[in-house]
Enzyme design. Structure first.
Site, PDB file in Angstrom:
ATOM      1  CD  GLU A  38      -1.947  -3.376   0.385  1.00  0.00           C
ATOM      2  OE1 GLU A  38      -1.285  -2.728  -0.455  1.00  0.00           O
ATOM      3  OE2 GLU A  38      -2.083  -4.600   0.336  1.00  0.00           O
ATOM      4  CG  HIS A  60      -5.248  -0.379  -5.873  1.00  0.00           C
ATOM      5  ND1 HIS A  60      -5.163  -1.239  -6.944  1.00  0.00           N
ATOM      6  CD2 HIS A  60      -4.501  -0.951  -4.892  1.00  0.00           C
ATOM      7  CE1 HIS A  60      -4.413  -2.283  -6.617  1.00  0.00           C
ATOM      8  NE2 HIS A  60      -3.991  -2.130  -5.379  1.00  0.00           N
ATOM      9  CD  GLU A  61      -2.389   1.189  -2.620  1.00  0.00           C
ATOM     10  OE1 GLU A  61      -2.338   0.311  -1.738  1.00  0.00           O
ATOM     11  OE2 GLU A  61      -1.975   1.008  -3.786  1.00  0.00           O
TER      12      GLU A  61
END
Ligand code: ZN
Length: 868
Positions: free
Chosen positions: A284, A315-316
């Site tokens: 990320e 998610h990132e």
């Protein structure tokens, strides 16, 4: 190496006396023009770091982290220090600090081939070199001198000199056009980042193929937020790159997170780079997210792969707020960002994208990871005790990600969705650009949930601060009319982790409808506490065919069945119409198989009977994996051959029955490739490869071709010449990896020896190729050929741990463990090593202990299967 393993205490002490104001990092990557050489010559690059920091205790000493082959010079507040005195290979020690300090470290750093630090890869297709960085938890120190801990945040200004025809990216957008630096080079200048932690800084450099798009949004205050979007991959993958699809998910995610978080994306642009030989799924880095390039699909993949990629993208993206904007103070609270991002990835997938099966995948696949990890002897609470960086490295596990996410799902059921998101909004506003611990999250949740701080503390203690998974079992009593007199939920814990928890759960009753389908006839939602809880609401209901605890998958637990329900599943698991309920039933019988409570061959029978009816492609693919695992590890030796034959016959039957051109057809073709053993199956495999056989609608593309070759290789029906010929068709990075995998799978002593030595003797093999060869080495059908390596494995363990980077060592230690040789002898060897090495690195012992537990579990399951 001394000082390589930074401890929590050292980090705390630095944070106590230091505040970092700014880093300027100047990287000269001209040496990367040359292709990567063999023989460990990965090469070096020049790295010059200027760090300005304050010290509250003038006169004090401290150190920077730097893993580098050489340091040319060190300058502290204008004073020259002797590198030979202050640099030991891992740290730069400085003494006599002033209130305001400027330290300049000019170093020679090494490119990486293990994906840690600045990774260097040369594409076999066109000879072009590609670089990218990967740091978490502590590898920025392989690229520049740094205070390598998440709570010493600072603005970073990067300057990079690289070949003129390259693209160079970092966390911020480059300032203007790169300047000519002569000699075919240019220099890119990146303005200072927001204050961020070292582990999320990034540089991506190489002749990447770039696609661009744009995101625009009007904010509540009337201003307009513009986010330039980029998507990158290697040039030789450009023809497969579906950037449009990636941008679509990206924009859906940005919409969703802005709606829910009410905090404008703080990092300017948003680039997503798909990079080669990547160790993990994605990272990320703010404004410069990196992904494994297997998410660029060279061949046909199923919808499950698109879903999985979209989940990772989201998610990132969730990390931009949870992790990047607000960061854990130390790795103890890694879960603060990972659990949250993992949960939000599926949440956003389900609410904002075309993918509808996110929670089914979560229940079936993600939670299987958590259940496995949580039953290992090395399990730990979601909030972990992380003494040092080696601990931190091993903590990127099924507890931190999947269990943590499941626990947050339970929190949303417990506190309510609105409270959860309002809590998140306050958390971002209160802690922007700062660092947090568990208490900071509990504080906002106590404010917003209406449950109060005592209840939140109690919830946290039960779910975050204790380890282990509870088992819920229904207990059903009927009255004289065949109705439910009482339905109770029994809760169990284990001896090692005796905590019984409050669970918010749904209980579903299922019966047959007129068409014979199993449908839900009643549902109750309640709090389960203690050892026995009566579901009063369901008393008086007609006797159900199936009682499904934790219906809708609200809590985190293992579920068992009463005898009648289990009988219903044996006859009709596939008749459950609701995909999530069916996935939960599959998950429960899989847990029973792993626990030795259901014979492996019974599980395989369920798969053979009902997998053909499974509509959810993700669940089907995980059934394939689990069936393979049940056969290899949990089926009694005496029955293994017969069970394997039946599984392959089933795969062939379902392949023929699957709709032409469907995802299901592709999944069954791949499963056939993994299971084929009989001559007629192998003949079909060979025929599909040479074109003499076809399955209507099934395109035999490059990835499938490799899967089919793999099948023949494992059966001893493909030799080196066959595989070399296939490599000529596909001489790419993927082709080379898949060829090595097939070569190592062959059932000969020479093939096993070659794979073993390739991994153990070379120290510059990228992890992707290490994984491929280990996976071929551990081909189940060739298990007896691996037996001679058990002794060597244990003899070399400590050596491997000492001499390899941790990413590589982890792969070798877990990968080469003799897991296919489940039996008293292997167990005894393992125990002897553990007993003889009480002082081995804790992280190394943890890996061996976990493998030992898998082995003991396999032995119990095989006993259960043998007794059936
Ligand atoms: Zn993450």
């Amino acid at each position: 190496m001394p000082g390589r393993n930074l401890t929590r205490d050292e980090a705390r002490e630095r944070a106590r006396i230091l505040t970092v104001d700014a880093y300027d990092v100047d990287l000269d990557l001209r040496s990367a023009r040359e292709p990567v050489g063999g023989g460990g010559q990965t090469g070096t690059f020049r790295s010059r770091t200027t760090v300005r920091f304050r010290c509250t205790e003038p006169g004090a000493a401290t150190f920077l982290d730097l893993l580098a082959p050489a340091v040319h010079s060190v300058l502290l507040n204008g004073r020259k220090l002797d590198p030979a005195e202050v640099f030991d290979g891992a740290r730069v020690s400085v003494q006599g600090l002033a209130e305001q300090n400027e330290l300049v470290v000019d170093a020679e750093c090494a490119y990486s081939r293990s994906g840690e630090g600045l990774h260097r890869f040369t594409d076999p297709v066109d000879g072009e070199t590609y670089l990218y960085t990967q740091y978490e938890p502590a590898d920025a120190r392989r690229v520049f001198a740094t205070f390598e801990q998440p709570d010493l945040k600072a603005p970073f200004t990067f300057t990079v000199t690289a070949p003129a025809h390259w693209e160079v990216l970092s966390n911020t957008a480059a300032q203007g056009d790169p300047e000519d630096a002569g000699d075919g080079l240019r220099t890119w200048r990146f303005p200072a980042t927001q204050p961020i932690s070292t582990y999320i800084t990034a540089v991506v450099a190489g002749p990447y193929h770039v696609e661009r798009d744009h995101y625009r949004r009007e904010l509540p205050d009337g201003s307009v937020l513009e986010i330039p979007l980029g998507a990158l991959c290697r040039r030789s993958l450009a023809e497969y790159f579906d950037a449009d699809e990636i941008f679509t998910v990206t924009k859906q995610g940005l919409d969703f997170f802005h709606d829910e978080f009410d905090y404008p994306y703080p990092f300017g642009k948003y680039d997503q780079a798909f990079v080669p030989e990547y160790n993990i799924g994605a990272m990320e880095n703010p404004g410069c997210v990196t992904f494994r390039e297997e998410y660029v699909f060279r061949s046909r993949v199923t919808e499950a792969s698109y879903e999985s990629r979209a989940t990772v993208i989201l998610h990132e993206m969730a990390h931009m707020w949870f992790g990047d904007l607000v960061t854990m103070q130390w790795w103890d609270d890694l879960w603060l960002k990972e659990s949250f991002a993992d949960f939000m990835g599926t949440f956003a997938l389900d609410e904002a994208t075309r993918h509808r099966a996110g929670w089914t995948t979560f229940a079936n696949r993600r939670k299987a990871w958590a259940y496995r990890q949580d039953q290992l002897p090395t399990t730990h609470p979601v909030t972990a005790d992380i003494r040092d960086l080696e601990d931190a490295k091993l903590n990127f596990d099924g507890i931190t990600y999947a269990k943590g996410a499941a626990v947050l799902k339970q929190l949303v059921a417990y506190a309510g969705r609105d409270a959860f998101f309002e809590g998140a909004r306050r958390y971002f506003r209160r802690h922007a650009y700062g660092n947090t611990v568990l208490g900071d999250l509990l504080e906002v949740l106590a404010e917003t949930s209406g449950r109060g701080s005592e209840a939140m503390a109690e919830w946290s203690r039960a779910w975050l601060q204790t380890a282990g998974v509870n088992t819920l079992t229904p207990q059903l009593t009927l009255d004289g009319q065949g109705r439910i007199a009482e339905l109770a939920v029994l809760q169990q814990a284990t001896e090692d982790h005796p905590e019984l928890r409050p669970h918010r759960i749904a209980v579903g009753l299922y019966g047959r409808d007129a068409a014979g389908a199993l449908v839900r006839t009643a549902r109750a939602e309640l709090d389960v506490t203690g050892g026995r809880t009566v579901v009063a609401e369901l008393a008086g209901q007609p006797r159900p065919e199936l009682v499904l605890l934790n219906d809708d998958d609200l809590t985190y637990c293992k579920v068992r069945f009463d005898e009648d329900s289990l009988a219903t599943l044996r006859d009709g698991l596939g008749d459950i119409t609701e995909p999530l309920a069916r996935a939960l039933a599959w998950s429960a019988v899989w847990n029973m198989t792993r626990d030795g409570a259901l014979p492996a061959r019974d599980y395989l029978r369920l798969v053979l009977r009902f997998a053909g009816q499974e509509s959810d492609i993700g669940v089907l693919q995980s059934l394939h994996q689990q069936a393979r695992s049940a056969l290899d590890h949990y089926t009694a030796e005496a029955h293994r051959e017969e069970a394997g034959r039946l599984l392959a016959e089933g795969a062939l039957r379902e392949l023929r029955a699957a709709p032409a051109g469907s995802d299901h057809q592709l999944a069954w073709a791949r499963f056939l490739a993994q299971t084929a053993v009989a001559p007629e199956q192998l003949q079909l495999v060979r025929g599909l490869l040479d074109g003499t056989e076809t399955v209507e609608g099934l395109e035999v593309d490059q990835e499938l071709r490799w899967a089919l070759w793999q099948s023949l290789a494992a059966a001893g029906e493909a030799d080196e010449a066959d595989l070399a010929a296939e490599l000529r068709r596909d001489d790419t990075a993927s082709g080379r990896r898949l060829q090595l995998h097939a070569l190592a799978s062959r059932p000969t002593a020479e093939a096993k020896a070659a794979a073993w030595h390739a991994v153990m003797d070379a120290d510059d093999l990228p992890n992707a190729l290490i994984e491929a060869q280990i996976s071929g080495f551990q081909q189940a059908g060739t298990r007896e050929l691996t037996a001679p390596y058990t002794e060597r494995y244990f003899a070399l363990l400590e050596d491997v741990w000492e001499s390899r980077t941790i990413e590589t060592a982890m792969r070798i230690v877990s990968g080469f463990f003799p897991r296919l040789l489940a039996g008293p002898a292997t167990l005894a060897d393992t125990d002897a090593w553990l007993a003889g090495h009480p002082d081995a690195a804790p992280a190394l012992r943890r890996l061996v202990l976990e493998s030992r537990d898998d082995l003991a579990r396999a032995m119990r399951a095989q006993e259960c299967d043998a007794a059936a």
